[in-house]
Design a protein around this motif. Structure first.
Motif, PDB file in Angstrom:
ATOM      1  N   SER A   1       0.844  -1.189   0.000  1.00  0.00           N
ATOM      2  CA  SER A   1       0.000   0.000   0.000  1.00  0.00           C
ATOM      3  C   SER A   1       0.882   1.243   0.000  1.00  0.00           C
ATOM      4  CB  SER A   1      -0.902   0.019   1.238  1.00  0.00           C
ATOM      5  OG  SER A   1      -0.129   0.222   2.416  1.00  0.00           O
TER       6      SER A   1
ATOM      7  N   ALA B   1      -6.098  -3.590  -1.923  1.00  0.00           N
ATOM      8  CA  ALA B   1      -7.142  -3.990  -0.974  1.00  0.00           C
ATOM      9  C   ALA B   1      -7.920  -5.200  -1.487  1.00  0.00           C
ATOM     10  CB  ALA B   1      -8.087  -2.820  -0.712  1.00  0.00           C
TER      11      ALA B   1
ATOM     12  N   VAL C   1      -7.880  -8.830   0.555  1.00  0.00           N
ATOM     13  CA  VAL C   1      -9.088  -9.480   1.063  1.00  0.00           C
ATOM     14  C   VAL C   1      -9.197 -10.904   0.520  1.00  0.00           C
ATOM     15  CG1 VAL C   1     -11.616  -9.454   0.953  1.00  0.00           C
ATOM     16  CG2 VAL C   1     -10.363  -7.361   1.514  1.00  0.00           C
TER      17      VAL C   1
ATOM     18  N   ARG D   1     -11.001  -5.666   7.777  1.00  0.00           N
ATOM     19  CA  ARG D   1     -11.136  -4.209   7.800  1.00  0.00           C
ATOM     20  C   ARG D   1     -10.056  -3.586   8.686  1.00  0.00           C
ATOM     21  NH1 ARG D   1     -15.935  -4.180   9.148  1.00  0.00           N
ATOM     22  NH2 ARG D   1     -16.867  -3.919   7.088  1.00  0.00           N
TER      23      ARG D   1
ATOM     24  N   LEU E   1      -6.685  -3.731   6.821  1.00  0.00           N
ATOM     25  CA  LEU E   1      -6.605  -2.720   5.764  1.00  0.00           C
ATOM     26  C   LEU E   1      -6.413  -1.326   6.355  1.00  0.00           C
ATOM     27  CD1 LEU E   1      -9.385  -4.023   3.343  1.00  0.00           C
ATOM     28  CD2 LEU E   1      -6.908  -4.121   2.986  1.00  0.00           C
ATOM     29  N   ARG E   2      -7.075  -1.060   7.471  1.00  0.00           N
ATOM     30  CA  ARG E   2      -6.902   0.244   8.124  1.00  0.00           C
ATOM     31  C   ARG E   2      -5.453   0.414   8.578  1.00  0.00           C
ATOM     32  NH1 ARG E   2     -10.047  -0.417  12.341  1.00  0.00           N
ATOM     33  NH2 ARG E   2     -11.925   0.056  11.148  1.00  0.00           N
TER      34      ARG E   2
ATOM     35  N   ILE F   1      -5.260   1.927   4.118  1.00  0.00           N
ATOM     36  CA  ILE F   1      -6.249   1.911   3.042  1.00  0.00           C
ATOM     37  C   ILE F   1      -7.449   2.769   3.445  1.00  0.00           C
ATOM     38  CG2 ILE F   1      -7.748   0.468   1.629  1.00  0.00           C
ATOM     39  CD1 ILE F   1      -4.740   0.070   1.166  1.00  0.00           C
TER      40      ILE F   1
ATOM     41  N   GLU G   1     -11.146   4.245   3.886  1.00  0.00           N
ATOM     42  CA  GLU G   1     -12.348   3.508   4.274  1.00  0.00           C
ATOM     43  C   GLU G   1     -13.196   3.117   3.070  1.00  0.00           C
ATOM     44  OE1 GLU G   1     -14.922   1.414   6.425  1.00  0.00           O
ATOM     45  OE2 GLU G   1     -13.070   2.314   7.201  1.00  0.00           O
TER      46      GLU G   1
ATOM     47  N   SER H   1     -11.567   0.219   1.342  1.00  0.00           N
ATOM     48  CA  SER H   1     -11.718  -0.971   2.177  1.00  0.00           C
ATOM     49  C   SER H   1     -13.125  -1.548   2.046  1.00  0.00           C
ATOM     50  CB  SER H   1     -11.421  -0.616   3.634  1.00  0.00           C
ATOM     51  OG  SER H   1     -11.654  -1.709   4.488  1.00  0.00           O
TER      52      SER H   1
END
Length: 206
Positions: A70, A107, A111, A126, A129-130, A134, A136, A139
């Motif tokens: 990322s 992302a 996943v 979630r 990813l946070r 990433i 919101e 995500s």
């Protein structure tokens, strides 16, 4: 393939690559074992980089060669290597223009991979990813790949695999607690966890 800068210049000039790989040349008039070598021994162990922009390009390229990253992960790495903020931002912007950094694609792939290999719930994904910076909305879009039914099925597969390896004669209450705790660590709600465990236990244990 990494394309060049606008105007035909290479994104990562060969002479910069050679310089970075070799760790740089001694400055004119400086003998081996002098202050520069001492600084390297006492510091990070890295030779002084070429100009910061070339160094930043090299760092990002090496990071992306290993696996997708990322933008935040790459920004953190540049920060660790003392790349000035303005240069780091410019380099990351350029890599985004070239679509070598793409948080939406990252992302989506994250996943798919983590759900398949680790059986993580949407809430756990979630959080991951946070942590990787990433946004919101990206995500949420990536997590649309997993439905509520998918999540229940992943939980069921985890329990079926785990319950068969549990000791014979284990008291049911203890087994249920272990299984529910295992699902909790993967981000599943207690409601889903108890439901799946109670459905699977009789079939899996016989």
């Amino acid at each position: 393939m990494v394309s060049g800068d606008r105007g035909g210049g290479a994104l990562f000039p060969p002479e910069d690559a050679e310089h970075l790989e070799s760790g740089g040349e001694h400055q004119a008039g400086q003998e081996p074992g002098g202050r520069g070598d001492e600084r390297r021994r006492r510091g990070t162990g890295r030779a002084p980089e070429a100009d910061p922009e070339s160094a930043a390009r090299a760092i990002v390229l090496r990071q992306l060669t290993g696996s997708p990253k990322s933008r935040k992960q790459l920004a953190d790495k540049l920060f660790e290597r003392d790349i000035p903020d303005e240069i780091a931002e410019n380099i990351l912007d350029r890599f985004e223009e070239l679509q070598l950094i793409d948080d939406a694609a990252f992302a989506d792939a994250w996943v798919r991979s983590r759900a398949r290999t680790r059986g993580l719930s949407r809430s756990a994904l979630r959080r991951e990813l946070r942590d990787k910076g990433i946004a919101e909305e990206l995500s949420a879009a990536a997590l649309e790949q997993l439905s509520g039914e998918d999540e229940v099925e992943m939980a069921r597969e985890l329990v079926e695999k785990k319950v068969r390896s549990m000791p014979a004669g284990l008291e049911r209450d203890k087994g249920v607690r272990r299984l529910v705790a295992m699902l909790g660590r993967k981000g599943y709600s207690s409601g889903i966890a108890f439901r799946v465990v109670n459905e699977v236990w009789p079939d899996a244990r016989g």
